[in-house]
Design a protein around this motif. Structure first.
Motif, PDB file in Angstrom:
ATOM      1  N   GLU A 110       0.786  -1.087   0.005  1.00 51.23           N
ATOM      2  CA  GLU A 110      -0.128  -0.083  -0.051  1.00 51.23           C
ATOM      3  C   GLU A 110       0.931   1.154   0.059  1.00 51.23           C
ATOM      4  O   GLU A 110       0.454   2.131  -0.851  1.00 51.23           O
ATOM      5  CB  GLU A 110      -0.857   0.016   1.225  1.00 51.23           C
ATOM      6  CG  GLU A 110      -2.097  -1.234   1.022  1.00 51.23           C
ATOM      7  CD  GLU A 110      -3.028  -1.229   2.516  1.00 51.23           C
ATOM      8  OE1 GLU A 110      -2.496  -0.380   3.179  1.00 51.23           O
ATOM      9  OE2 GLU A 110      -3.935  -1.702   2.431  1.00 51.23           O
ATOM     10  N   LEU A 111       1.887   1.183   0.672  1.00 51.46           N
ATOM     11  CA  LEU A 111       2.686   2.390   0.764  1.00 51.46           C
ATOM     12  C   LEU A 111       3.763   2.577  -0.631  1.00 51.46           C
ATOM     13  O   LEU A 111       3.972   3.641  -0.795  1.00 51.46           O
ATOM     14  CB  LEU A 111       3.565   2.278   1.939  1.00 51.46           C
ATOM     15  CG  LEU A 111       3.359   2.454   3.322  1.00 51.46           C
ATOM     16  CD1 LEU A 111       4.023   2.150   4.498  1.00 51.46           C
ATOM     17  CD2 LEU A 111       2.236   3.886   3.676  1.00 51.46           C
ATOM     18  N   VAL A 136       3.022   1.573  -3.512  1.00 49.59           N
ATOM     19  CA  VAL A 136       2.222   2.124  -4.638  1.00 49.59           C
ATOM     20  C   VAL A 136       2.337   3.658  -4.805  1.00 49.59           C
ATOM     21  O   VAL A 136       2.179   4.231  -5.884  1.00 49.59           O
ATOM     22  CB  VAL A 136       0.663   1.601  -4.429  1.00 49.59           C
ATOM     23  CG1 VAL A 136      -0.616   2.446  -5.446  1.00 49.59           C
ATOM     24  CG2 VAL A 136       0.366   0.052  -4.769  1.00 49.59           C
ATOM     25  N   ARG A 137       2.333   4.326  -3.687  1.00 51.30           N
ATOM     26  CA  ARG A 137       2.480   5.715  -3.793  1.00 51.30           C
ATOM     27  C   ARG A 137       3.565   6.298  -4.214  1.00 51.30           C
ATOM     28  O   ARG A 137       3.848   7.528  -4.198  1.00 51.30           O
ATOM     29  CB  ARG A 137       1.918   6.255  -2.372  1.00 51.30           C
ATOM     30  CG  ARG A 137       0.682   5.873  -1.731  1.00 51.30           C
ATOM     31  CD  ARG A 137       0.389   6.481  -0.438  1.00 51.30           C
ATOM     32  NE  ARG A 137      -0.642   5.612   0.254  1.00 51.30           N
ATOM     33  CZ  ARG A 137      -0.723   5.590   1.740  1.00 51.30           C
ATOM     34  NH1 ARG A 137      -0.168   6.514   2.452  1.00 51.30           N
ATOM     35  NH2 ARG A 137      -1.894   5.012   2.203  1.00 51.30           N
ATOM     36  N   GLN A 138       4.730   5.448  -4.223  1.00 50.72           N
ATOM     37  CA  GLN A 138       5.972   5.887  -4.237  1.00 50.72           C
ATOM     38  C   GLN A 138       6.210   6.290  -5.989  1.00 50.72           C
ATOM     39  O   GLN A 138       7.342   6.909  -6.019  1.00 50.72           O
ATOM     40  CB  GLN A 138       6.994   5.046  -3.842  1.00 50.72           C
ATOM     41  CG  GLN A 138       7.152   4.631  -2.497  1.00 50.72           C
ATOM     42  CD  GLN A 138       7.542   5.836  -1.732  1.00 50.72           C
ATOM     43  OE1 GLN A 138       8.814   6.454  -2.270  1.00 50.72           O
ATOM     44  NE2 GLN A 138       6.803   6.377  -0.781  1.00 50.72           N
ATOM     45  N   ASN A 139       5.413   5.604  -6.845  1.00 50.22           N
ATOM     46  CA  ASN A 139       5.781   5.989  -8.147  1.00 50.22           C
ATOM     47  C   ASN A 139       7.393   5.562  -8.687  1.00 50.22           C
ATOM     48  O   ASN A 139       8.131   6.235  -9.259  1.00 50.22           O
ATOM     49  CB  ASN A 139       5.527   7.464  -8.600  1.00 50.22           C
ATOM     50  CG  ASN A 139       5.801   7.278 -10.095  1.00 50.22           C
ATOM     51  OD1 ASN A 139       5.517   6.600 -10.999  1.00 50.22           O
ATOM     52  ND2 ASN A 139       5.987   8.662 -10.651  1.00 50.22           N
ATOM     53  N   SER A 175       6.550  13.265   3.811  1.00 50.27           N
ATOM     54  CA  SER A 175       6.331  13.058   2.521  1.00 50.27           C
ATOM     55  C   SER A 175       6.284  14.231   1.799  1.00 50.27           C
ATOM     56  O   SER A 175       6.523  14.269   0.404  1.00 50.27           O
ATOM     57  CB  SER A 175       4.954  12.402   2.498  1.00 50.27           C
ATOM     58  OG  SER A 175       3.982  13.213   3.020  1.00 50.27           O
TER      59      SER A 175
END
Length: 369
Positions: free
Chosen positions: A198-199, A201-204, A359
């Motif tokens: 889940e984390l 996926v946000r990292q691109n 972030s």
């Protein structure tokens, strides 16, 4: 009446600093936060004491590398400690230390000369510590040579104890949700895998190994994605890594998973020391997860293990001589682990995660207490 021929009066001496000490979670960092935010001086600096000493040793090494080589038949000695202290005093006049502690003999042997020069050149020091000044480097090797530093410290810094008997990190604060998972719990690994995904996926970014360069060495982490690292306890604490490695990780990652943390007994003394250092340096970052309840993470039976007994025999030490060495009593580890458990407790709160969110900011490292 002013006489222009008279010599001008010397400037007044700098004020004494403060050495704020107390038990874990009693508010030392809060006081440091308030003090540092109100110091209106562009030459102020705040640093974790561990990071400061790493920088000192780097500067000493660099100066030694630049000195002329010893000529054949002639003795050449060069002491870089005072020049390094002069470098520091030219850079800052207010030096604030988080977590002042001395556990390394290499640090202990240079502190008196280093800080005497800093104080004499006008540097004001404010520090927080779990130890009162007289207990610094307690039971350390060659402590007699260290004791003069304590007198210097108390001369230039006013000791201030703030023990309240309350660990404010353990007060009931809103939880950030389930952050710690026990390996023996059903589907614990699956929960960790899901949270990492889940984390990530946000990292691109792609998931894979990453190599960090630390003082010319390579530190390889097998599973990372952007600013997230998924590590095992063995990966971080079972190999010869230290504070500089953990500091580099803190700069590179804002979330670090730590899987398979064992119950730390004296048979894992080296690993326990590394884990303490790891948490000290990750305190302003997010750390998950542990294998044991926090209040039972570190277990000490009160005696030596077989390795300690054999080493005592090899050194020819027995009785009181051996009992005084923290290497065998684990006193330093037990004391430091109280701080570690307190910090891990705070890391479960919503406030910690909200305040520690990097972030949308640049990655910075600030030591805390």
């Amino acid at each position: 009446m002013f006489n222009p021929q008279e010599e001008p009066l010397p400037p007044p001496p700098p004020p004494r600093g403060f050495y704020i000490h107390g038990d874990v979670g009693t508010g030392k960092t809060m006081l440091m936060d308030m003090f540092y935010s109100h110091v209106d001086n562009g030459r102020k600096k705040r640093v974790h004491f561990n990071s400061f000493m790493l920088d000192i040793h780097k500067r000493i090494h660099r100066r030694k590398q630049c000195t002329p080589q010893r000529r054949l038949g002639k003795m050449f000695t060069y002491d870089p400690i005072s020049p390094v202290a002069m470098e520091i005093s030219n850079e800052t006049c207010v030096l604030c230390f988080d977590e002042f502690q001395v556990t390394d003999i290499a640090d202990a042997m240079i502190l008196k000369q280093l800080f005497e020069t800093l104080f004499r050149t006008g540097v004001v020091v404010v520090a927080t510590s779990n130890r009162p000044p007289d207990d610094l480097y307690k039971n350390g090797l060659q402590r007699d040579a260290f004791l003069p530093f304590i007198n210097v410290l108390k001369e230039y810094c006013l000791p201030m104890g703030i023990d309240s008997g309350v660990d404010y990190r353990r007060l009931d604060l809103p939880s950030a949700g389930k952050i710690y998972y026990l390996t023996r719990e059903p589907d614990a690994e699956a929960f960790m895998d899901t949270l990492f995904h889940e984390l990530a996926v946000r990292q691109n970014n792609v998931t894979g190994p990453r190599v960090l360069t630390v003082q010319g060495r390579e530190l390889r982490l097998e599973k990372t994605c952007g600013t997230i690292a998924d590590c095992t306890f063995k990966e971080l604490c079972d190999r010869p890594v230290g504070a500089s490695d953990y500091l580099e990780m803190a700069q590179a990652f804002d979330t670090v998973f730590i899987r398979h943390v064992p119950m730390l007994t004296l048979t894992l003394k080296d690993q326990a020391r590394r884990f303490i250092t790891l948490i000290d340096n990750f305190y302003d970052n997010k750390v998950s997860a542990t294998d044991a309840p926090l209040d039972r993470l570190f277990v000490h039976s009160g005696g030596e293990d077989d390795r300690d007994r054999m080493l005592l025999d090899d050194l020819g030490l027995s009785g009181d001589a051996g009992d005084r060495l923290s290497l065998f009593t684990a006193e330093e580890e037990i004391f430091a682990f109280q701080r570690t458990v307190s910090r891990l407790t705070e890391m479960q709160t919503e406030m910690y995660w909200t305040q520690g969110d990097r972030s949308s900011t640049t990655h910075t490292q600030r030591g805390s207490q």
